[in-house]
Each structure stands twice: as structure tokens, then as C-alpha cells.
Design a protein around this motif. Structure first.
Motif, short mmCIF file in Angstrom:
data_model
loop_
_atom_site.label_atom_id
_atom_site.label_comp_id
_atom_site.label_asym_id
_atom_site.label_seq_id
_atom_site.Cartn_x
_atom_site.Cartn_y
_atom_site.Cartn_z
N VAL A 374 0.85 -1.19 0.00
CA VAL A 374 0.00 0.00 0.00
C VAL A 374 0.89 1.24 0.00
CG1 VAL A 374 -1.82 1.26 1.18
CG2 VAL A 374 -1.78 -1.24 1.27
N LEU A 375 0.68 2.14 -0.98
CA LEU A 375 1.46 3.38 -1.11
C LEU A 375 0.52 4.57 -1.24
CD1 LEU A 375 4.06 2.16 -3.77
CD2 LEU A 375 4.42 2.30 -1.29
N VAL A 376 1.01 5.75 -0.88
CA VAL A 376 0.26 7.00 -1.08
C VAL A 376 0.62 7.55 -2.46
CG1 VAL A 376 -0.11 9.35 -0.28
CG2 VAL A 376 0.20 7.50 1.37
N ARG A 377 -0.40 7.67 -3.30
CA ARG A 377 -0.20 8.10 -4.69
C ARG A 377 0.44 9.48 -4.74
NH1 ARG A 377 -5.01 7.72 -6.10
NH2 ARG A 377 -5.62 9.91 -5.74
N SER A 378 1.45 9.59 -5.62
CA SER A 378 2.14 10.85 -5.94
C SER A 378 2.98 11.38 -4.78
CB SER A 378 1.13 11.93 -6.37
OG SER A 378 0.42 11.51 -7.51
N SER A 379 3.18 10.58 -3.71
CA SER A 379 4.06 11.03 -2.63
C SER A 379 5.51 10.83 -3.06
CB SER A 379 3.78 10.22 -1.36
OG SER A 379 4.16 8.87 -1.54
N SER A 380 6.43 11.48 -2.34
CA SER A 380 7.85 11.35 -2.68
C SER A 380 8.31 9.89 -2.51
CB SER A 380 8.69 12.28 -1.79
OG SER A 380 8.47 12.00 -0.42
N PHE A 381 7.81 9.22 -1.48
CA PHE A 381 8.20 7.81 -1.29
C PHE A 381 7.64 6.95 -2.42
CE2 PHE A 381 7.69 3.51 0.25
CZ PHE A 381 8.92 3.25 0.84
N TRP A 382 6.42 7.21 -2.85
CA TRP A 382 5.81 6.48 -3.96
C TRP A 382 6.68 6.58 -5.21
CZ3 TRP A 382 3.67 8.78 -8.49
CH2 TRP A 382 2.87 7.94 -9.28
N THR A 383 7.15 7.80 -5.49
CA THR A 383 8.00 8.02 -6.68
C THR A 383 9.31 7.26 -6.56
OG1 THR A 383 7.06 10.23 -6.94
CG2 THR A 383 9.13 9.77 -8.09
N GLN A 384 9.93 7.35 -5.38
CA GLN A 384 11.22 6.70 -5.18
C GLN A 384 11.08 5.17 -5.16
OE1 GLN A 384 13.06 7.86 -1.52
NE2 GLN A 384 14.94 6.70 -1.88
N PHE A 385 10.04 4.67 -4.54
CA PHE A 385 9.86 3.22 -4.39
C PHE A 385 9.63 2.54 -5.73
CE2 PHE A 385 7.34 -0.60 -3.60
CZ PHE A 385 8.08 -1.22 -2.61
N LEU A 386 8.88 3.18 -6.63
CA LEU A 386 8.54 2.56 -7.91
C LEU A 386 9.52 2.92 -9.02
CD1 LEU A 386 4.66 3.05 -7.91
CD2 LEU A 386 5.97 1.00 -7.29
N MET A 387 10.50 3.75 -8.70
CA MET A 387 11.45 4.18 -9.72
C MET A 387 12.22 2.97 -10.27
SD MET A 387 14.51 7.03 -9.42
CE MET A 387 13.33 8.27 -8.86
N GLY A 388 12.23 2.87 -11.59
CA GLY A 388 12.99 1.82 -12.25
C GLY A 388 12.31 0.46 -12.25
N LYS A 389 11.11 0.36 -11.69
CA LYS A 389 10.40 -0.92 -11.64
C LYS A 389 9.37 -1.00 -12.75
CE LYS A 389 10.89 -1.73 -6.68
NZ LYS A 389 11.80 -0.61 -6.36
N LYS A 390 9.12 -2.21 -13.21
CA LYS A 390 8.11 -2.42 -14.22
C LYS A 390 6.74 -2.44 -13.56
CE LYS A 390 10.06 -6.16 -15.81
NZ LYS A 390 10.32 -7.39 -16.63
N ILE A 391 5.83 -1.58 -14.03
CA ILE A 391 4.49 -1.47 -13.45
C ILE A 391 3.46 -1.86 -14.50
CG2 ILE A 391 2.87 0.01 -12.24
CD1 ILE A 391 5.51 -0.23 -10.82
N ARG A 392 2.54 -2.73 -14.11
CA ARG A 392 1.46 -3.13 -15.00
C ARG A 392 0.14 -3.10 -14.26
NH1 ARG A 392 3.71 -8.37 -18.45
NH2 ARG A 392 5.49 -7.31 -19.44
N GLY A 393 -0.94 -2.95 -15.03
CA GLY A 393 -2.27 -3.02 -14.45
C GLY A 393 -2.80 -4.44 -14.57
N LEU A 394 -3.88 -4.70 -13.90
CA LEU A 394 -4.49 -6.04 -13.97
C LEU A 394 -5.17 -6.25 -15.30
CD1 LEU A 394 -5.99 -6.55 -10.40
CD2 LEU A 394 -3.80 -7.28 -11.28
#
Length: 394
Positions: A374-394
Motif C-alpha cells: 500500500v502506497l500513497v499516490r504521488s508522494s515522494s516515497f511512492w515516486t522513489q519506491f517505484l522508480m525503475g520498476k516495471k508497473i502493469r495493471g491487472l
């Protein structure tokens, strides 16, 4: 003249008695050590010494020499060893008693009565030391020599009781009561053994019924998981998976049982997936908050419920104390699950049911408990945590 001689004699006796009162006996016990010396006399010993020094205990050494005299007939030696064992037994020195009885049996004296007594006495010593199996063996050996020996029958029944072999204890008692029908001890043992036997059999029946029920429930649960196409994570195995297992995508009875009933979520959290009366699955779900290194646990997340239903309650009017910035509002949250093998994060729509997520081709339930980030959308941690990772929707 006679009176004068008698008078002289009385004077001599008086002098002798006066001298006697102050004269010390030769080899007498002194006032300082009389109790210590008294304890060296075999008849008055409270317990035998561990080691017998002939210089310190001459009388006891002499008695032991008589007991172990190899020149005497075997029956006499065996009887002396029996008496020695009985003395140790009375002192509650059961280990030494066992040694004496064993030495007596080694004499092979041919006296069945004596051998039976040695065996039953040794059984009693073993019994007091808690060596119930040895006590039972000695009782059985004594009964073999003399089938009607009361002490052997009683000791055998008592040993079986202590070993919780209640059915066997009943057999010993029945055999004893055939020969001694009025013996109260055997009657009491028989009643107690039969009571415990019935209770044990009842408990065994209950356990069997319970196990059968649990097995049926487990099979129904596994069938429900398999029918839904939900995949359970299977740790690496030494053998190669069969084609059938590959097609099932990791769902199999052995794998599912291991994860659900072994080191799965029940052991870690006290909860486990279950099937309700409407045949719906309820899962223990773990929510991870990496920004604050916190977790939440939903013990029974219905497969038909949506994530938003739970998030609205968990992050409604009262926010968690670790959310100092008050930003973990339900409308701000995004959920993901991680596909470690593909190194990909899949975003979960909060309005999606748990079942739909679990049926995703890349979702694997680990340790019996689905987990989500669970992450807070558009927060600084959200940006850093997902940086460089492959993201897909269901």
C-alpha cells in the motif's frame, strides 16, 4: 572372727567399686566419637557406605565376604544377595538393590521360588526408579516361572498402568484374578485400568472422527482453491515437476497442504483460509506499508469483497498513529502486488474483488496469506519506491 573377715571383705569391694567407676574400658567408645563409631557397626548402620574399606569397616567387610563367598552353594549365595538387595531397598537405594538382585539371578541357583522373588524384588526397585519397561519385563519373567505369583501379577499390572498400556493392564489383572479372585489390590487395579482403557478408546474414537472431518474440510478447501484457478506458491523442490503439475500452475494437494497447514499463515498469524457455509473463501490478507515499515492484517477477507471496503474502514475518520502527515486517506492509496519472478509490480484497482486479483495469472499465494503493498499516490516515497520498476495493471 568371721564377722571381722566379712567386714574386711566389704571394705575391699567398696574400694574395687570406687576404682571401677573412674577406670576407663579398654577399646571403649569415647564420649566424643561414640556415635560415629556406633554407625560403623553393621547392625546399627542407617545406610551402607558407598565403598567398604576393611580397615574402617572390618565387621561389614567380613559380612560382605560371607555374602560373596564363591565357595558356598549357589542357592546360599543367591539368598544372601537377595537379603543384601532387600537391605538396600529398605534404605531406598534402589540402584544398589538392583545390582544385588541381578548378581543373585546370575548364580542360576535352580531354586524357582528364589529366582521369582529376586525378579519381583528387582521389578519393584525398577518401578521406584521409574524404569517401567524393565519392571514389566521382570514381572513377566517372574510370572513365566510361577504363573500364580501374586506380587509378579500385581507388579506387571502396575507397570502397564504407568506405561499407559491400559488394555494390557486389564489382561494382567484378569489373569491375576483367575488365580486370586479375592485380592483387593488386583480388583482395584482392574477397575482403574478398565476405566482408563474405556476413556482412551473414547478419546481415540473422537480423535479419529475429528481427523476425518478435518481431512474432508481440507480436501474441500483445496478443491475450492483449485476450481477457482488460484495458485499456491510452491518452494523449489529437488525433483522436476511433472507436466500435469505444470499445467495446474502449482496447485496440488501436497503443495497446498504444506502451505496451508504447515509453515503457512496459521502458524505465523493464527489465521487460515477457510470455506464458509455458502462455499465462499475467506483469506488472511497482509497489507504492507514500506514507507513506515508497518503492516496490517485482515484475518478473514472474503473473496467477494473489494479492497475499498476494507480501506474505507481502516483509513476513515481515525487514521493510524504512525501516519503523522495524515496523508493515508483511502482515496489517496494505491495497491500493488509483486511478481518477484518477473520483477514486476501489478497495480490493483481498489474496487476489484479479492477473488479476481487472486485469479490473476501472475499472482501466487505465499504461505497461505495473500499480501499487498500500500502506497500513497504521488508522494515522494511512492515516486522513489517505484522508480525503475516495471508497473502493469491487472
Amino acid at each position: 572372727m568371721a564377722a571381722s573377715e566379712q567386714h574386711d571383705g566389704d571394705d575391699g569391694m567398696d574400694a574395687f567399686m570406687d576404682n571401677f567407676k573412674i577406670r576407663n574400658y579398654k577399646n571403649a567408645l569415647s564420649e566424643d566419637n561414640w556415635q560415629e563409631e556406633f554407625d560403623k557397626i553393621p547392625m546399627f548402620m542407617k545406610e551402607a557406605p558407598e565403598e567398604i574399606d576393611p580397615q574402617q569397616y572390618p565387621e561389614l567387610a567380613c559380612l560382605q565376604a560371607l555374602i560373596h563367598d564363591q565357595d558356598r552353594p549357589p542357592a546360599e549365595q543367591a539368598k544372601s544377595l537377595k537379603d543384601e538387595g532387600n537391605a538396600f531397598f529398605q534404605e531406598k537405594n534402589y540402584k544398589k538393590a538392583i545390582t544385588s538382585y541381578t548378581e543373585g539371578l546370575k548364580k542360576k541357583c535352580g531354586d524357582q521360588e528364589l529366582d521369582t522373588v529376586l525378579l519381583t524384588n528387582r521389578a519393584a526397585a525398577h518401578f521406584h526408579l521409574g524404569n517401567m519397561r524393565s519392571a514389566l519385563n521382570d514381572a513377566a519373567a517372574a510370572k513365566k516361572i510361577k504363573p500364580d505369583h501374586l506380587k509378579a501379577l500385581t507388579r506387571g499390572a502396575q507397570s502397564c498402568m504407568e506405561l499407559r498400556n491400559f488394555a494390557e493392564a486389564v489382561q494382567w489383572c484378569d489373569e491375576g484374578l483367575q488365580r486370586h479372585p479375592t485380592d483387593k489390590k488386583l480388583q482395584e487395579l482392574r477397575a482403574a485400568a478398565d476405566k482408563h482403557k474405556r476413556a482412551t478408546e473414547r478419546d481415540a474414537r473422537k480423535a479419529k472422527i475429528k481427523e476425518k472431518k478435518l481431512h474432508a474440510e481440507r480436501e474441500a478447501l483445496l478443491a475450492a482453491i483449485k476450481d477457482r484457478g488460484i495458485k499456491l506458491f510452491r518452494p523449489a523442490e529437488p525433483r522436476r515437476r511433472s507436466e500435469e503439475e505444470e499445467e495446474e500452475g502449482g496447485v496440488g494437494s501436497s503443495a497446498a497442504t504444506l502451505q496451508l497447514d504447515g509453515v503457512g499463515s496459521q502458524e505465523a498469524t493464527g489465521a487460515q483460509v477457510f470455506l464458509d457455509e455458502r462455499r465462499s473463501l475467506h483469506w488472511p490478507v497482509l497489507l504492507l506499508y514500506p514507507e513506515h515499515q508497518q503492516t496490517d492484517f485482515i484475518s478473514a477477507f472474503s473473496e467477494n469483497s473489494c479492497f475499498s471496503d476494507h480501506l474505507a474502514v481502516m483509513f476513515g475518520e481515525e487514521l493510524p498513529p504512525w501516519d503523522a502527515d495524515r496523508k493515508y486517506l483511502s482515496e489517496n492509496l494505491q495497491l500493488y502486488f509483486e511478481d518477484e519472478e518477473k520483477e514486476t509490480f501489478y497495480q490493483v484497482n481498489p474496487e476489484t474483488s479479492l477473488l479476481k486479483v487472486l485469479q490473476h495469472k501472475r499472482f501466487f499465494v505465499k504461505s497461505g496469506s495473500p499480501s499487498f503493498i500500500v502506497l500513497v499516490r504521488s508522494s515522494s516515497f511512492w515516486t522513489q519506491f517505484l522508480m525503475g520498476k516495471k508497473i502493469r495493471g491487472l
